[in-house]
Structure formats: C-alpha cells, structure tokens
Design a protein around this motif. Structure first.
Motif, PDB file in Angstrom:
ATOM      1  N   GLY A  41       0.792  -1.220   0.000  1.00 43.56           N
ATOM      2  CA  GLY A  41       0.000   0.000   0.000  1.00 43.56           C
ATOM      3  C   GLY A  41       0.826   1.273   0.000  1.00 43.56           C
ATOM      4  N   CYS A  42       2.136   1.154  -0.006  1.00 44.22           N
ATOM      5  CA  CYS A  42       2.999   2.333  -0.007  1.00 44.22           C
ATOM      6  C   CYS A  42       3.381   2.660  -1.446  1.00 44.22           C
ATOM      7  CB  CYS A  42       4.245   2.072   0.832  1.00 44.22           C
ATOM      8  SG  CYS A  42       5.300   3.496   0.930  1.00 44.22           S
ATOM      9  N   SER A  43       2.807   3.703  -1.976  1.00 45.06           N
ATOM     10  CA  SER A  43       3.017   4.041  -3.386  1.00 45.06           C
ATOM     11  C   SER A  43       4.373   4.682  -3.650  1.00 45.06           C
ATOM     12  CB  SER A  43       1.905   4.966  -3.880  1.00 45.06           C
ATOM     13  OG  SER A  43       1.940   6.177  -3.155  1.00 45.06           O
ATOM     14  N   ASP A  44       5.055   5.149  -2.604  1.00 46.32           N
ATOM     15  CA  ASP A  44       6.346   5.809  -2.783  1.00 46.32           C
ATOM     16  C   ASP A  44       7.528   4.850  -2.716  1.00 46.32           C
ATOM     17  OD1 ASP A  44       4.983   8.147  -2.982  1.00 46.32           O
ATOM     18  OD2 ASP A  44       5.331   8.777  -0.915  1.00 46.32           O
ATOM     19  N   ALA A  45       7.287   3.614  -2.331  1.00 44.45           N
ATOM     20  CA  ALA A  45       8.371   2.632  -2.212  1.00 44.45           C
ATOM     21  C   ALA A  45       8.832   2.191  -3.599  1.00 44.45           C
ATOM     22  CB  ALA A  45       7.918   1.423  -1.407  1.00 44.45           C
ATOM     23  N   VAL A  46      10.149   2.156  -3.789  1.00 46.17           N
ATOM     24  CA  VAL A  46      10.737   1.735  -5.060  1.00 46.17           C
ATOM     25  C   VAL A  46      11.614   0.526  -4.802  1.00 46.17           C
ATOM     26  CG1 VAL A  46      12.249   2.398  -6.969  1.00 46.17           C
ATOM     27  CG2 VAL A  46      10.716   4.090  -5.945  1.00 46.17           C
ATOM     28  N   LEU A  47      11.365  -0.561  -5.529  1.00 42.69           N
ATOM     29  CA  LEU A  47      12.206  -1.750  -5.509  1.00 42.69           C
ATOM     30  C   LEU A  47      12.788  -1.900  -6.905  1.00 42.69           C
ATOM     31  CD1 LEU A  47      10.125  -2.327  -3.092  1.00 42.69           C
ATOM     32  CD2 LEU A  47      10.816  -4.686  -3.419  1.00 42.69           C
ATOM     33  N   LYS A  48      14.034  -1.505  -7.077  1.00 42.78           N
ATOM     34  CA  LYS A  48      14.701  -1.521  -8.379  1.00 42.78           C
ATOM     35  C   LYS A  48      15.609  -2.742  -8.453  1.00 42.78           C
ATOM     36  CE  LYS A  48      16.879   0.015 -12.101  1.00 42.78           C
ATOM     37  NZ  LYS A  48      16.660  -0.821 -13.218  1.00 42.78           N
ATOM     38  N   GLN A  49      15.207  -3.706  -9.302  1.00 40.83           N
ATOM     39  CA  GLN A  49      16.014  -4.910  -9.477  1.00 40.83           C
ATOM     40  C   GLN A  49      17.054  -4.686 -10.573  1.00 40.83           C
ATOM     41  OE1 GLN A  49      13.916  -8.663  -9.492  1.00 40.83           O
ATOM     42  NE2 GLN A  49      12.093  -7.660  -8.671  1.00 40.83           N
ATOM     43  N   PHE A  50      18.237  -5.283 -10.400  1.00 41.86           N
ATOM     44  CA  PHE A  50      19.318  -5.135 -11.372  1.00 41.86           C
ATOM     45  C   PHE A  50      20.228  -6.355 -11.301  1.00 41.86           C
ATOM     46  CE2 PHE A  50      20.535  -3.208  -7.401  1.00 41.86           C
ATOM     47  CZ  PHE A  50      21.831  -3.633  -7.187  1.00 41.86           C
ATOM     48  N   ARG A  51      21.104  -6.475 -12.291  1.00 43.51           N
ATOM     49  CA  ARG A  51      22.126  -7.523 -12.332  1.00 43.51           C
ATOM     50  C   ARG A  51      23.469  -6.842 -12.498  1.00 43.51           C
ATOM     51  NH1 ARG A  51      20.445 -12.795 -13.545  1.00 43.51           N
ATOM     52  NH2 ARG A  51      18.222 -12.953 -13.839  1.00 43.51           N
ATOM     53  N   PHE A  52      24.508  -7.395 -11.855  1.00 43.27           N
ATOM     54  CA  PHE A  52      25.821  -6.779 -11.932  1.00 43.27           C
ATOM     55  C   PHE A  52      26.919  -7.842 -11.904  1.00 43.27           C
ATOM     56  CE2 PHE A  52      24.827  -7.215  -7.510  1.00 43.27           C
ATOM     57  CZ  PHE A  52      26.035  -7.510  -6.887  1.00 43.27           C
ATOM     58  N   GLY A  53      28.124  -7.420 -12.232  1.00 40.54           N
ATOM     59  CA  GLY A  53      29.282  -8.309 -12.214  1.00 40.54           C
ATOM     60  C   GLY A  53      29.467  -9.024 -13.535  1.00 40.54           C
ATOM     61  N   LEU A  54      30.492  -9.875 -13.552  1.00 40.71           N
ATOM     62  CA  LEU A  54      30.787 -10.672 -14.735  1.00 40.71           C
ATOM     63  C   LEU A  54      29.853 -11.862 -14.813  1.00 40.71           C
ATOM     64  CD1 LEU A  54      34.675 -10.625 -14.451  1.00 40.71           C
ATOM     65  CD2 LEU A  54      33.251  -9.222 -15.943  1.00 40.71           C
ATOM     66  N   GLU A  55      29.850 -12.545 -15.968  1.00 41.43           N
ATOM     67  CA  GLU A  55      29.006 -13.731 -16.126  1.00 41.43           C
ATOM     68  C   GLU A  55      29.507 -14.842 -15.214  1.00 41.43           C
ATOM     69  OE1 GLU A  55      26.240 -13.970 -17.865  1.00 41.43           O
ATOM     70  OE2 GLU A  55      26.430 -11.970 -18.663  1.00 41.43           O
ATOM     71  N   PRO A  56      28.665 -15.554 -14.514  1.00 41.82           N
ATOM     72  CA  PRO A  56      27.229 -15.327 -14.382  1.00 41.82           C
ATOM     73  C   PRO A  56      26.966 -14.126 -13.479  1.00 41.82           C
ATOM     74  CG  PRO A  56      27.890 -17.128 -12.955  1.00 41.82           C
ATOM     75  CD  PRO A  56      29.114 -16.696 -13.710  1.00 41.82           C
ATOM     76  N   GLN A  57      26.080 -13.269 -13.933  1.00 42.77           N
ATOM     77  CA  GLN A  57      25.803 -12.050 -13.187  1.00 42.77           C
ATOM     78  C   GLN A  57      25.034 -12.338 -11.901  1.00 42.77           C
ATOM     79  OE1 GLN A  57      23.926  -9.482 -16.141  1.00 42.77           O
ATOM     80  NE2 GLN A  57      25.840  -8.338 -16.238  1.00 42.77           N
ATOM     81  N   THR A  58      25.242 -11.463 -10.931  1.00 45.92           N
ATOM     82  CA  THR A  58      24.586 -11.573  -9.639  1.00 45.92           C
ATOM     83  C   THR A  58      23.378 -10.645  -9.624  1.00 45.92           C
ATOM     84  OG1 THR A  58      26.722 -12.000  -8.618  1.00 45.92           O
ATOM     85  CG2 THR A  58      24.943 -11.355  -7.154  1.00 45.92           C
ATOM     86  N   LYS A  59      22.269 -11.111  -9.031  1.00 45.26           N
ATOM     87  CA  LYS A  59      21.064 -10.295  -8.930  1.00 45.26           C
ATOM     88  C   LYS A  59      21.103  -9.449  -7.664  1.00 45.26           C
ATOM     89  CE  LYS A  59      18.263 -13.963  -9.866  1.00 45.26           C
ATOM     90  NZ  LYS A  59      16.977 -14.658  -9.800  1.00 45.26           N
ATOM     91  N   GLY A  60      20.531  -8.273  -7.783  1.00 45.90           N
ATOM     92  CA  GLY A  60      20.428  -7.389  -6.631  1.00 45.90           C
ATOM     93  C   GLY A  60      19.156  -6.572  -6.718  1.00 45.90           C
ATOM     94  N   VAL A  61      18.825  -5.902  -5.623  1.00 48.61           N
ATOM     95  CA  VAL A  61      17.665  -5.015  -5.593  1.00 48.61           C
ATOM     96  C   VAL A  61      17.995  -3.828  -4.689  1.00 48.61           C
ATOM     97  CG1 VAL A  61      16.448  -6.179  -3.698  1.00 48.61           C
ATOM     98  CG2 VAL A  61      15.148  -4.903  -5.378  1.00 48.61           C
ATOM     99  N   MET A  62      17.576  -2.643  -5.129  1.00 50.82           N
ATOM    100  CA  MET A  62      17.690  -1.435  -4.320  1.00 50.82           C
ATOM    101  C   MET A  62      16.304  -1.078  -3.812  1.00 50.82           C
ATOM    102  SD  MET A  62      20.327   1.207  -6.125  1.00 50.82           S
ATOM    103  CE  MET A  62      19.043   1.804  -7.163  1.00 50.82           C
ATOM    104  N   VAL A  63      16.248  -0.637  -2.565  1.00 47.75           N
ATOM    105  CA  VAL A  63      14.980  -0.250  -1.946  1.00 47.75           C
ATOM    106  C   VAL A  63      15.133   1.163  -1.411  1.00 47.75           C
ATOM    107  CG1 VAL A  63      13.237  -0.842  -0.231  1.00 47.75           C
ATOM    108  CG2 VAL A  63      14.663  -2.644  -1.218  1.00 47.75           C
ATOM    109  N   TYR A  64      14.204   2.039  -1.809  1.00 45.65           N
ATOM    110  CA  TYR A  64      14.195   3.401  -1.288  1.00 45.65           C
ATOM    111  C   TYR A  64      12.808   3.990  -1.458  1.00 45.65           C
ATOM    112  CZ  TYR A  64      14.817   4.810  -6.209  1.00 45.65           C
ATOM    113  OH  TYR A  64      14.666   4.985  -7.563  1.00 45.65           O
TER     114      TYR A  64
END
Length: 163
Positions: A41-64
């Motif tokens: 129910g929080c419309s201002d919350a952002v969960l940004k998923q991304f991948r980084f590093g060399l292959e195989p890439q690692t998954k991550g998420v930013m929350v703000y």
C-alpha cells in the motif's frame, strides 16, 4: 492524482509485525516478497532490481522511498559503480562462499558514499529506508548494505499573491 484501478488489492496474509522482526534471507526472491508485504500500500516505495558483475551475473535489488532520496546520488554513486566499475575489477561470483567478501568489497571499494553500513533484519531495513537511505540487497547474502542518500524535497516560503 494516481491511477486507481477497479480491482481490489488483496490484503497481506502474513503478520507484518512478526515479519519485521525476522532476519534477512540469503534468497533474494524471498526478501523481495517479504518487502512487498511490509511495504504493501505504499506508493512511494521503489524496488529496483538489477544484475551486476561478470558472467554469471549476480542479482540485486535497491529499496528506497521516492521523494526522500537524491536520485542523482543513487544513480551516480550506487548504480553506476555497481554496473560499470565492479565488472572492471574482474570479480566473478561463481562461488557463493565469496559473497560476504563481495559485500565488503562493494562497501569499501565500489560505493563512493561517505555513509555505508550493513544491516541484517527487516526492522533495521524499514527504519533506514523510511529515513531516506537506500538499501541494497544481493542474492546469496543474508546482510544488506545501507547507503546514506537522504535528501528531502522542500518548498520555499513565497510571498502571497492576494495581499
């Protein structure tokens, strides 16, 4: 005004008070699902998923929270170093035993912010995110990084038009 759909949203099934006291999981997908319940129910919350590093890439998420952070700091001091600078170091995360050393490397060598800490519970995560910080969760790690990105938008005092 935000778009309001005709569908009713389901209420969270888990008790969020109990969930907030739990430690973070090493499984990123489980952490994301728990965050969606906590931030329901929080419309201002952002969960940004991304991948980084060399292959195989690692998954991550930013929350703000949108509006509490300086987006240019998030983009230039967190996302850019993770996506561009970390691969230049040639760090490959094939062995999941090295995930804690990856967290320390990111904290000490990659992120260019003055304030970077670690946390391990959802309660700490919620407090820091609601204070305007950005939290970075990495797949395979049961800890998270917290970067100081606070920047509240404000309105200046203006002379009234009708006087």
């Amino acid at each position: 005004m935000r778009y309001i759909s005709g569908k009713k949203k389901r209420e969270p099934e888990k008790d969020t008070h109990v969930l907030s006291k739990e430690p973070l999981s090493a499984d990123l997908e489980q952490n994301i699902e728990s965050l969606k319940l906590l931030l329901y129910g929080c419309s201002d919350a952002v969960l940004k998923q991304f991948r980084f590093g060399l292959e195989p890439q690692t998954k991550g998420v930013m929350v703000y929270f949108d509006g509490l952070v300086n987006k240019s700091i998030v983009e230039l001091s967190i996302l850019k170093p993770l996506l561009i600078d970390l691969p230049k170091l040639g760090i490959c995360i094939e062995d999941r035993k090295n995930i804690d050393s990856l967290l320390e490397t990111i904290k000490e060598s990659i992120l260019t912010l003055a304030e970077v800490d670690t946390l391990s519970t959802f309660d700490e995560l919620c407090v820091r995110v609601s204070s305007g910080d950005t939290v970075i969760l990495i797949d395979g790690c049961d800890k998270a990084l917290v970067a100081g990105t606070r920047c509240w938008e404000g309105r200046g005092v203006e002379v009234p038009d009708n006087e």
